[in-house]
Structure formats: C-alpha cells, structure tokens
Design an enzyme around this catalytic site. Structure first.
Site, PDB file in Angstrom:
ATOM      1  CE1 TYR A  50      25.117  24.423  23.858  1.00 47.99           C
ATOM      2  CE2 TYR A  50      23.583  24.516  25.807  1.00 47.99           C
ATOM      3  CZ  TYR A  50      25.179  24.674  25.141  1.00 47.99           C
ATOM      4  OH  TYR A  50      26.749  25.253  25.537  1.00 47.99           O
ATOM      5  CG  PHE A  58      25.638  16.013  24.026  1.00 48.49           C
ATOM      6  CD1 PHE A  58      25.748  17.168  24.046  1.00 48.49           C
ATOM      7  CD2 PHE A  58      26.820  15.210  23.007  1.00 48.49           C
ATOM      8  CE1 PHE A  58      25.522  17.713  22.653  1.00 48.49           C
ATOM      9  CE2 PHE A  58      26.005  15.906  21.760  1.00 48.49           C
ATOM     10  CZ  PHE A  58      26.194  16.921  21.419  1.00 48.49           C
ATOM     11  NE  ARG A  86      33.001  26.349  16.118  1.00 51.71           N
ATOM     12  CZ  ARG A  86      32.035  25.650  16.680  1.00 51.71           C
ATOM     13  NH1 ARG A  86      31.941  25.766  17.897  1.00 51.71           N
ATOM     14  NH2 ARG A  86      32.286  24.418  16.521  1.00 51.71           N
ATOM     15  NE  ARG A 103      35.517  24.276  23.574  1.00 50.42           N
ATOM     16  CZ  ARG A 103      34.148  24.672  22.572  1.00 50.42           C
ATOM     17  NH1 ARG A 103      34.790  24.187  21.758  1.00 50.42           N
ATOM     18  NH2 ARG A 103      33.169  25.016  23.169  1.00 50.42           N
ATOM     19  CG  HIS A 116      28.299  28.636  22.637  1.00 56.51           C
ATOM     20  ND1 HIS A 116      28.233  27.007  21.774  1.00 56.51           N
ATOM     21  CD2 HIS A 116      27.806  29.668  22.266  1.00 56.51           C
ATOM     22  CE1 HIS A 116      27.241  27.942  21.308  1.00 56.51           C
ATOM     23  NE2 HIS A 116      27.659  29.491  21.310  1.00 56.51           N
TER      24      HIS A 116
HETATM   25  O1  CDP Z   1      30.807  23.081  21.618  1.00 56.09           O
HETATM   26  P1  CDP Z   1      30.763  23.407  20.540  1.00 56.09           P
HETATM   27  O2  CDP Z   1      30.182  23.872  19.010  1.00 56.09           O
HETATM   28  O3  CDP Z   1      32.437  22.815  20.215  1.00 56.09           O
HETATM   29  O4  CDP Z   1      30.377  21.798  19.759  1.00 56.09           O
HETATM   30  P2  CDP Z   1      29.522  20.957  19.835  1.00 56.09           P
HETATM   31  O5  CDP Z   1      29.207  20.069  19.143  1.00 56.09           O
HETATM   32  O6  CDP Z   1      28.128  22.637  19.379  1.00 56.09           O
HETATM   33  O7  CDP Z   1      28.209  20.644  21.094  1.00 56.09           O
HETATM   34  C1  CDP Z   1      27.788  21.660  22.101  1.00 56.09           C
HETATM   35  C2  CDP Z   1      28.341  21.439  23.315  1.00 56.09           C
HETATM   36  O8  CDP Z   1      28.234  19.925  23.702  1.00 56.09           O
HETATM   37  C3  CDP Z   1      29.854  20.869  23.731  1.00 56.09           C
HETATM   38  O9  CDP Z   1      30.238  22.853  23.507  1.00 56.09           O
HETATM   39  C4  CDP Z   1      29.904  20.001  24.698  1.00 56.09           C
HETATM   40  O10 CDP Z   1      30.204  21.109  25.372  1.00 56.09           O
HETATM   41  C5  CDP Z   1      29.270  19.477  24.589  1.00 56.09           C
HETATM   42  N1  CDP Z   1      28.375  18.231  24.122  1.00 56.09           N
HETATM   43  C6  CDP Z   1      28.865  17.643  24.694  1.00 56.09           C
HETATM   44  O11 CDP Z   1      29.037  17.223  26.181  1.00 56.09           O
HETATM   45  N2  CDP Z   1      29.131  15.694  24.351  1.00 56.09           N
HETATM   46  C7  CDP Z   1      29.516  15.363  22.728  1.00 56.09           C
HETATM   47  N3  CDP Z   1      29.190  14.767  22.486  1.00 56.09           N
HETATM   48  C8  CDP Z   1      29.709  16.773  22.216  1.00 56.09           C
HETATM   49  C9  CDP Z   1      28.247  18.112  22.615  1.00 56.09           C
HETATM   50 MG    MG Z   2      28.491  23.992  18.617  1.00 56.22          MG
END
Ligand code: CDP
Ligand code: MG
Length: 140
Positions: A50, A58, A86, A103, A116
């Site tokens: 991450y 977050f 995706r 999701r 993920h």
């Molecule tokens: O997982 P994805 O690539 O679709 O989203 P991301 O923007 O890369 O964010 C990674 C993960 O962080 C997400 O899958 C969410 O679980 C978390 N997240 C969150 O808790 N709150 C946010 N505002 C954005 C992301």
């Molecule tokens: Mg992501």
C-alpha cells in the site's frame, strides 16, 4: 495481450467465505488461476503493497485490516487480465460499485471491500513480487 494480474481476497472476504465465489467468477469468465496461496500479511508486506496510499487518512486502517487475518492471494492470467479483473471487482466505493461486480454484490464497507486487484501491468508485477517472492509461477 495475455496479461497476468494480482488478486487478493482480503480478510473481510476470507472471513465471509467468499474465496470460492471470487475464484469461481474468474474461472467462469475464462481467466486462469496460475498460482495461489493463503497467508497472513506481515506489516512489512502491507507497507510495500500500500505504498501509494501512505499518508492518506484511510492508510492506517487499511494496513491494519490487511494484516488482521488470513488473505487469499492469486496470480490470474488472461487476455487484458488487469482491466478485465478490475471491472469484475468493481469500484472501491460501495456507492459506485455496480451490481454484478464482486464489490457491488458483496461490499458495503469501503475499508472491508472484499477484494483487491492490481490497477496496471506495472502494479501487477510489483505486487506479485510481494505476495509470490518466488516469481508467481508454479514450481515443482
Ligand atoms: O482497491 P482499489 O484499487 O479499487 O482502490 P484504491 O483507491 O487503490 O484504494 C485501496 C483501498 O483502500 C480500497 O480498496 C479501500 O479498501 C481503501 N480505501 C478506503 O478505505 N477509503 C478510501 N477513501 C479509499 C480507499
Ligand atoms: Mg488500488
């Protein structure tokens, strides 16, 4: 182009018994599971995985969740696998995740949004190296 991508069923998905559902959807779509393992993510792995989110509000909770209980990690292969997967996983925000996506069908909580998947070929290779240090290929 045949691509490979990284998919994780997060602790939220494993705890809810959704590993089979996620695998099944990808298999039915025609994708191939190349290699898979269940594991507990170490803090070091979580920080690497991450890295792009470090400093965001977050972030701490995200790292805490991904390290909290077992996950199920997979290398998935197929034509345009990064974008196809995706799309199948859906938007991170449950308010935007379409029905028919993982999701959209199983998520309500953004922090615990079941899965993920890597967002680009470069991310896929970087992430595969974290969860499959031996290279993400089957070995004897
Ligand atoms: O997982 P994805 O690539 O679709 O989203 P991301 O923007 O890369 O964010 C990674 C993960 O962080 C997400 O899958 C969410 O679980 C978390 N997240 C969150 O808790 N709150 C946010 N505002 C954005 C992301
Ligand atoms: Mg992501």
């Amino acid at each position: 182009m045949i691509e490979r991508t990284l998919v994780l069923v997060k602790p939220s998905g494993v705890a809810r018994g959704l590993v089979g559902e996620v695998i099944s959807r990808m298999e039915r779509r025609g994708l191939t599971i190349k290699v898979a393992r269940m594991l507990i993510v170490t803090p070091d792995m979580a920080v690497r995985h991450y890295a792009e989110h470090k400093g965001k509000d977050f972030y701490e909770e995200l790292v805490e969740h991904i390290t909290s209980a077992p996950i199920f990690a997979m290398v998935v292969e197929g034509p345009s696998a990064v974008k196809i997967v995706r799309g199948m996983m859906g938007a991170a925000n449950p308010l935007e995740a379409d029905p028919g996506t993982v999701r959209g069908d199983f998520g309500l909580d953004m922090r615990r949004n079941v899965v993920h998947s890597a967002d680009s070929l470069a991310s896929a290779e970087r992430e595969i190296a974290i969860f499959f240090p031996e290279g993400g290929e089957l070995t004897v």
